[in-house]
Design an enzyme around this catalytic site. Structure first.
Site, mmCIF file in Angstrom:
data_model
loop_
_atom_site.group_PDB
_atom_site.id
_atom_site.type_symbol
_atom_site.label_atom_id
_atom_site.label_comp_id
_atom_site.label_asym_id
_atom_site.label_seq_id
_atom_site.Cartn_x
_atom_site.Cartn_y
_atom_site.Cartn_z
ATOM 1 N N GLY A 12 0.433 1.434 12.840
ATOM 2 C CA GLY A 12 -0.351 0.208 12.914
ATOM 3 C C GLY A 12 0.149 -0.798 13.938
ATOM 4 O O GLY A 12 -0.637 -1.360 14.708
ATOM 5 N N GLY A 68 0.836 -1.204 0.000
ATOM 6 C CA GLY A 68 0.000 0.000 0.000
ATOM 7 C C GLY A 68 0.867 1.249 0.000
ATOM 8 O O GLY A 68 0.712 2.120 -0.833
ATOM 9 N N GLU A 101 8.260 3.103 8.365
ATOM 10 C CA GLU A 101 8.546 4.337 7.632
ATOM 11 C C GLU A 101 9.918 4.900 7.998
ATOM 12 O O GLU A 101 10.605 5.484 7.168
ATOM 13 C CB GLU A 101 7.434 5.357 7.906
ATOM 14 C CG GLU A 101 6.078 4.793 7.486
ATOM 15 C CD GLU A 101 4.964 5.817 7.405
ATOM 16 O OE1 GLU A 101 5.074 6.886 8.016
ATOM 17 O OE2 GLU A 101 3.974 5.530 6.706
ATOM 18 N N GLY A 112 1.419 -6.353 4.223
ATOM 19 C CA GLY A 112 2.711 -6.972 3.953
ATOM 20 C C GLY A 112 3.692 -6.710 5.074
ATOM 21 O O GLY A 112 4.858 -7.101 5.015
ATOM 22 N N THR A 113 3.199 -6.056 6.117
ATOM 23 C CA THR A 113 4.067 -5.588 7.195
ATOM 24 C C THR A 113 4.293 -6.625 8.283
ATOM 25 O O THR A 113 5.265 -6.534 9.021
ATOM 26 C CB THR A 113 3.405 -4.353 7.840
ATOM 27 O OG1 THR A 113 1.992 -4.605 7.931
ATOM 28 C CG2 THR A 113 3.618 -3.124 7.000
#
Lengths: 316, 736
Positions: free
Chosen positions: B515, B245, B696, B473-474
């Site tokens: 998240g 994403g 990030e 995908g994290t």
């Protein structure tokens, strides 16, 4: 994608005859370029002639000591052929610099020669493009042209030919053998095969409408040191900004063909005699008639410097 | 559960499952191709049709006419939806873009129609038959050209205040002994995620279910209900798996709206995916910036003035790229200013992309720091360390909750053999290769937000967790499973994790690297409740009950966990909410990036040879998935530094290189040896998990470290990204 009809043919003559019978048809080999373009409705053949089953996937030694490469031999098989790797390293290197392993497994010799340009405006059907829609104009000339041609182009089109293999074939003086619907065989030196855009950039080669490439013939090996340096924005899987194919002999002579600068692989045999004077003098002469845009003018210096690196390596 | 004072010791601190490098629990589904993505829910939607989105053919203007005749009569066509028959549509709350255009066209490839047909091929073929005529109007497509018309925007929901001042920046800068005043540019970038935006919509009466690929289901439900003008209760979204994403799938975009409208018009379930060449101009991107940085310092290297201004553009109502954010917090300096400005551009909407603000801002700031270090004749690592601060420089009464930037830099320098770097550029050469080493700091905010979960215990001792959190995908599935396992004293095999369904309790969703910390805290809260009911079911005092090895212990009694559910499953649901700690403390993640590059002296091709990231990001919940996040981010940083560039055609008004052949991201051959060091760091001010995000952080600073390494290799300072070889060609001397 527009609907189309499909047939499979079994001999080269049958293929050419089918093409003559069906205006607006196209030959389908590996399909790695054609099918993508059909999905985007850039190519809209009404009929596909599948030549995939023709027995044109061999590589044979010719009586004169050269190689006859079948039109349908895959790029992978051509690049890995023992004779090619030994005697025509420039060809093997150029092939392996192109596309990806998966694409090379599917792509064919003739299909590689006939790839369409990767100009982004050619790929966007909302934009004018003389190559895609003759007479519609060229959005690239005053648009994003970093990747595009610096020489041999005109006011109608500044697209480049994307093939690496064809650059090596140009340096090797390959000959393209074809058959027409009447069964007539024709040999076309690669130097005469591609047309510059002029006012008709949609016509890219001298092939007749229903003429089928059956093989590519390489003359006997030239010897010398072979180089293929493809310079691009990432290490793999990108089209060339420029590429330089070189065959250098011990006496300082050599052959140089360029990719990424024109609508065809760029070479001039008569200028090659300047090679001993070094890359600057050679490149200045070879690209003397260049008309780059402000975005791609760097390609001229890049050719010169890439060649300088090759000449340095050749000397050492 | 409300979290409003720093966490004490809790079951997570046992670190029996949390902190272990476990494989992803959904890994086998992905490697066997059995994980279901939005486009693949065929068997739940028998009789479905296919949709195809048509994008506007002009950059700015309006639709004059739509002739549907040929398209409508094409084989297999079931419905065509355009603004003429879609009914009233509103905007969502997060994105500013109109998701079905007409008659006005705001940007190229904005959706103008969806064609629904029996097959994909029929829909695509009919799309080409839809005749739309347009009138172009003059648009604004060139950020540089409209820079002076930019205004100071309103403060946004995310990002720093648009304009800040502390002390006397202008005065301190004017009198500084050593000064830098430079301008840097970053280009528009695309998320270029693997899975294209896709949606499978089904109406049942007035109720809509949509399998989709978005990061924030709670925003998605809100926004889709808004756009369609239906009650939120009538919308259910399911995103079980998401193929990347990077901020580009925050909430509802044109694919979901088109599928919903198409399904309603055709009276059948409809699935569609945005074709790759549409995505770059239709959806969102990281907007380009022009950034001016001014730094003043004393000769000993102490920063006395630091100023950062940034200009970006967007469609009307779009947000500002908050590139000044990192400069507010990263280095000390008594006199400071920052200023964001926003111009109107008629390109696709600029919005969040991995580390929005920080990623762009640090691409500039960390080159500026390298330039300052050179002016000061101080080692770039030492210069950064010299200007470290343990208080928030923009609000010096506030401490950082944890800040180990200095350790990141020192450990990294040691590990990377920074000593090998020569201060004079172009000093190291290996044959035709010029070798350089670069460094950059990293900082990224550690936001955390409310998140809920439901947990269930059955008589076999299995724990099932349900939350509408997404896994982009994290590794969300795995860390959520680890959290529940740790809390309930079982191993990971005893936990079933169900995510990505808006019918589940509302979570944080995935975005802004919040998240991991947020969603696991919600699971923590629910598990605390479940522990209480388990303890009570055995007549234990919850305060004196321990959970381990699948058993529940109190005093000298020990019972199998599953026995608590003998007479029926036990449920618990709770939400973690937050008090004022994030205001009392500056909560950030920190890092340092080290890069070695080689530059071909002849062709100026740049090859990254080694990369190291040292990260401080709170408690690391799973070192394997955390490392993967950082490695992926470092790879994205290579793209940002060297190749990623959405090229604007300034007369036609669109991103020209709108496919993955034209928009280049790194390939395997571009990526060298990468190493990641994760520092020990627990932050009790964040939540009981004591964790922060990391996905990030790993990107922030990477591009600048590469830029600095290129400078160190060649002596050429490139301030306009990406650093392509043509920008070096005129300057690098061939010295054979």
């Amino acid at each position: 994608m527009k609907s189309f009809t499909y047939e499979r043919v079994h001999t080269p003559a049958e293929a050419a005859a089918a093409a003559a019978r069906m205006p607006g048809s196209k030959f389908l080999a590996g399909g790695t370029n054609l099918l993508d373009l059909m999905k985007l409705q850039i190519e809209t053949p009404v009929h596909l002639i599948d030549i995939g089953k023709l027995e044109l996937n061999k590589i044979e030694h010719t009586s004169s000591g050269g190689l006859r490469i079948g039109a349908l031999l895959s790029n992978t098989d051509l690049a890995s052929d023992a004779s090619v790797r030994r005697d025509y390293q420039i060809l093997s290197r150029a092939l392996l610099a192109g596309a990806s392993g998966q694409l090379r497994n599917k792509a064919t010799t003739a299909g590689n020669l006939l790839q369409r340009t990767r100009c982004p405006y050619f790929y966007d059907t909302n934009q004018p493009c003389n190559k895609r829609v003759p007479g519609s104009g060229c959005a690239a000339i005053n648009g994003y042209s970093r990747q595009l041609a610096v020489i041999g182009s005109g006011d109608a089109c500044i697209a480049t030919h994307p093939s690496d293999m064809a650059v090596a074939m140009m340096a090797l003086d390959a000959t393209i053998e074809t058959v027409n619907p009447k069964g007539k065989v024709r040999s076309i030196p690669i130097a005469d095969f591609y047309r510059l855009p002029g006012k008709t950039p949609h016509i890219e080669t001298v092939l007749g409408k229903a003429e089928l490439i059956t093989s590519v013939i390489l003359p006997p090996p030239t010897g010398g040191m072979h180089f293929y340096h493809k310079v691009r924005d990432r290490s793999s899987y990108a089209f060339a900004l420029v590429s330089v194919g070189a065959i250098l002999q011990n006496d300082g002579s050599g052959r140089i063909a360029l990719g990424g600068v024109a609508a065809k692989p760029w070479r001039s045999e008569s200028i090659e005699k300047l090679l001993p004077l070094g890359s600057k003098a050679f490149t200045e002469k070879l690209l003397a008639k260049a008309r780059p845009t402000h975005e791609n003018a760097f390609k001229i210096k890049l050719v010169e410097r890439t060649l300088e690196g090759i000449l340095k390596e050749g000397r050492s | 559960m409300k979290f409003d004072k720093p966490a004490g010791t809790n079951p997570i601190d046992q670190m029996k499952v949390i902190g272990k490098p476990l494989d992803r629990i959904e890994g086998p589904l992905k490697t066997t191709g059995t994980a279901k993505y939005a486009y693949e829910y065929n068997e739940l939607n028998k009789g479905h049709a296919y949709g195809y989105v048509v994008g506007a053919a002009i950059g700015k203007g309006r639709i004059d006419s739509i002739n549907q005749y040929a398209a409508k009569n094409a084989p297999g066509v079931l419905a065509i939806v355009t603004y003429e028959n879609a009914g009233p549509l509103q905007k969502g709350k997060f994105y500013a873009d109109k998701l079905l255009a007409g008659p006005d066209i705001d940007h190229y490839h904005q959706a103008v129609a969806v064609i629904v047909a029996e097959t994909f091929e029929q829909a695509r073929s009919a799309a080409a038959l839809l005749k739309i005529t347009y009138t172009r109007v003059k648009g604004s497509f060139d950020l540089e050209a409209v820079k002076d018309s930019a205004i100071t925007p309103q403060a946004g929901q995310f990002g720093p205040p648009p304009q800040t001042e502390l002390g006397d920046f202008e005065g301190a800068f004017a009198t500084a002994a050593v000064k830098l005043d430079e301008t840097y540019t970053t280009p528009d970038q695309s998320h270029a995620m693997m899975e294209p935006h896709a949606a499978f919509a089904r109406w049942n009466g007035d109720k809509l279910t949509c399998w989709c690929s978005i990061q924030q289901l709670n925003w998605g439900v809100r926004d889709l209900a808004n756009v369609l003008g239906i009650p939120k209760e009538n919308v259910r979204l399911i995103s079980s798996f998401i193929g990347g994403g990077f901020g580009g799938k925050g909430t509802v975009l044109s694919d979901i709206v088109a599928a919903s409208l198409g399904a309603r018009a055709a009276g059948r379930p409809v699935k569609l995916t945005l074709q790759r060449p549409l995505i770059f101009n239709n959806t969102t991107h990281r907007p380009a910036t022009i950034q001016r940085i001014r730094i003043g310092a004393a000769t000993d290297g102490t920063i006395t003035a630091i100023g950062h201004e940034s200009w970006s553009g967007n469609i009307a109502g779009g947000r500002t790229e908050s590139a000044t954010a990192p400069t507010r917090s990263l280095y000390a300096g008594a006199n400071r200013m920052s200023h964001l400005r926003l111009a109107v551009l008629d390109l696709a909407e600029g919005n969040a992309m991995r580390a929005p603000g920080e990623a762009s801002g640090m691409m500039a700031l960390e080159i500026a720091m390298d330039e300052m270090a050179e002016k000061l004749k101080i080692d770039p690592v030492e210069f950064r360390i010299h200007n470290d601060t343990q208080v928030d420089p923009s609000n010096p009464t506030r401490n950082f909750s944890t800040r180990q930037l200095v350790k990141c830099l020192r450990d990294g320098a040691e590990k990377f053999n920074w000593k090998r770097r020569q201060a004079i550029p172009g000093s190291i050469r290996e044959g035709k290769w010029l070798i350089g080493i670069g460094v950059a700091s990293a900082i990224r905010g550690a936001p955390i937000t409310k998140s809920a979960a439901r947990v269930r215990l059955d008589k076999e001792g299995m724990i099932t967790v349900e939350t509408d959190m997404t896994d982009i995908g994290t590794g969300s599935y795995t860390i959520i499973g680890q959290t529940a396992a740790e809390m309930m004293g079982v191993n990971i095999e005893k936990v079933i994790v169900k995510l990505g369904d808006s019918a589940f309790p509302e979570s944080s969703g995935s975005g802004g690297q919040w998240g991991a910390a947020s969603s696991t805290s919600g699971v923590y809260a629910a598990c605390v409740k479940l522990r209480e009911s388990v303890a009570r079911s055995f007549g234990f005092d919850p305060e004196k009950t321990e959970f381990s090895d699948g058993k529940v212990h109190s005093g000298n009694r020990s019972v199998a966990l599953g026995d608590a559910a003998k007479t029926g499953d036990l449920f618990a649901e709770d939400e973690m909410t937050y008090g004022e700690l994030s205001k009392q403390y500056a909560q950030d993640t920190f890092g340092a990036h080290f890069v070695e590059v080689a530059v071909n002296m002849y062709t100026c091709e740049i090859r990254v040879r080694r990369m190291l990231a040292v990260c401080q990001a709170g408690r690391i919940l799973n070192p394997k998935s955390a490392r993967s996040q950082v490695v992926g981010a470092m790879t994205m940083g290579v793209g940002a530094a060297l190749m990623e560039d959405l090229v604007v055609d300034k007369s036609r008004g669109f991103f020209v290189n709108h496919d993955l052949a034209g928009y280049k991201v790194p390939v395997h051959a571009d990526i060298p040896y990468q190493e990641v060091i994760l520092l020990d760091d627990v932050d009790p001010t964040m939540s009981p998990m004591k964790a922060k995000g990391i996905g990030e952080l790993g990107l922030v600073g990477v591009a600048a470290a590469i830029a600095n390494a290129v400078y160190n290799a060649t002596g050429v300072r490139v301030r306009d990204y990406p650093i392509t070889l043509d920008k070096l060609l005129d300057t690098i001397k061939i010295n054979a």
